[in-house]
Design an enzyme around this catalytic site. Sequence first.
Site, mmCIF file in Angstrom:
data_model
loop_
_atom_site.group_PDB
_atom_site.id
_atom_site.type_symbol
_atom_site.label_atom_id
_atom_site.label_comp_id
_atom_site.label_asym_id
_atom_site.label_seq_id
_atom_site.Cartn_x
_atom_site.Cartn_y
_atom_site.Cartn_z
ATOM 1 C CE1 TYR A 58 67.286 22.951 -49.097
ATOM 2 C CE2 TYR A 58 65.007 22.228 -49.333
ATOM 3 C CZ TYR A 58 66.220 22.193 -48.658
ATOM 4 O OH TYR A 58 66.344 21.392 -47.555
ATOM 5 C CE LYS A 84 43.568 0.617 -60.642
ATOM 6 N NZ LYS A 84 43.509 0.183 -62.048
HETATM 7 C C1 LIG Z 1 42.248 0.654 -62.659
HETATM 8 C C2 LIG Z 1 41.437 -0.256 -63.476
HETATM 9 C C3 LIG Z 1 40.064 -0.019 -63.663
HETATM 10 C C4 LIG Z 1 39.365 1.237 -63.223
HETATM 11 O O1 LIG Z 1 39.712 2.312 -64.058
HETATM 12 P P1 LIG Z 1 39.092 3.762 -63.828
HETATM 13 O O2 LIG Z 1 39.605 4.548 -64.968
HETATM 14 O O3 LIG Z 1 39.600 4.237 -62.517
HETATM 15 O O4 LIG Z 1 37.612 3.594 -63.831
HETATM 16 C C5 LIG Z 1 39.340 -1.003 -64.320
HETATM 17 N N1 LIG Z 1 39.934 -2.119 -64.787
HETATM 18 C C6 LIG Z 1 41.246 -2.370 -64.644
HETATM 19 C C7 LIG Z 1 41.832 -3.614 -65.182
HETATM 20 C C8 LIG Z 1 42.042 -1.432 -63.996
HETATM 21 O O5 LIG Z 1 43.356 -1.657 -63.878
#
Ligand SMILES: *Cc1c(COP(=O)(O)O)cnc(C)c1O
Length: 367
Positions: free
Chosen positions: A260, A34
């Site tokens: 800034y 993702k």
């Molecule tokens: C993002 C996510 C993962 C992976 O988590 P990590 O901590 O990056 O290993 C697994 N399951 C779900 C449902 C997630 O949203």
Amino acid sequence: MHRGAIAEIDLNCISHNLSLIKGITGRPIIAVVKADAYGHGAIEVSRRLIKDGVFSLAVAYLEEGIRLREAGIDSTILVLFEREGLSHIIDYNLTPVIHDLDMAKRLSEKADKMGRIVDVHIKIDTGMGRLGFQVNEAFDSIKRVLDLKVLRIKGIMSHLSEADMADRDYALRQIREFIRIRDLLQDKIEGVVYHIANSAAVFSLKDSYLDAVRPGLALYGYSPFPDPDRFDVRGLRPSLTVKTGILSIRRLSKGTPVSYGRTFITARDSLIAVLPIGYADGYARSLSNNGHVLIKGRRAPVVGRVCMDLTMVDVTGIEGVREGDEVVILGRQGDDEITTREFAEMAGTIPYEILTSLGGRSRRRYR
Ligand SMILES: *Cc1c(COP(=O)(O)O)cnc(C)c1O
């Protein structure tokens, strides 16, 4: 000079991390890609992971799944969080995660109309408090999903909320709840893959492995643990280096304000390098007067406020520094390294946010 940074991604590190996780768990891997593979580029990373034999990919939303399909990736793709665009999910042969009965019914109606059978996974909320069937309704709800003949339950999953913390109790409680539901369902459905383990669980909770594990962060080579000494993740290899080049070098006399708000005033005659990267490129503004970069293997501190497109660093005393010289924002240069953990601490956040914001907005190069 191009604006922003270049992200160099070493796919061999990702292959290495995958085989490390396979070795530790001995389970099929559902690779979480993702947020554009945590800023590493979902298409290239997914191609490599598939070549290396992952069981499935997982994305957050429909569009990410479509992007992978359009790049010719034909493996199983779980869509973790989507609740709309269900006919596209079916069209693109994606595998949605069902969070509630309303979604299950809408999906089933669409599938019926299209004359399709759809593989789904079911999400159970064992204590994350985000998405999924509540534990007390899970059993009955899953039986009702089973009645929707056009949906085929291929997986049941849950998500841990603090597997990275020193205190194991809550994570263990979530795992126990999940196993209890699995045992209740065992003779009701066959051929279902149960999965709950994220990266932190892979390295610290054997009981969570079940039928498959679902890591994200660790695949890319980073530890999910805030305390670096608590669990052994030494085998992981960070796959991302973020670099830029010096846009301009200026000689400023003692007492000159920089950037800034005049939050930094030179305390000596100084050599200040201007970098073509700013918060619009994911270089957090919280690094103002706080971060470091590597130039010629030496640390150069950020001086003054990080701007939208520019950041200034103090290079006084760094021998032979020139405009165009390589600047390492994240990763190794010479004998020194700015780790994602260190970077995240400087910026007041976690590695996940650094990777998605910085990696996500840089031009990418693969090795
Ligand atoms: C993002 C996510 C993962 C992976 O988590 P990590 O901590 O990056 O290993 C697994 N399951 C779900 C449902 C997630 O949203």
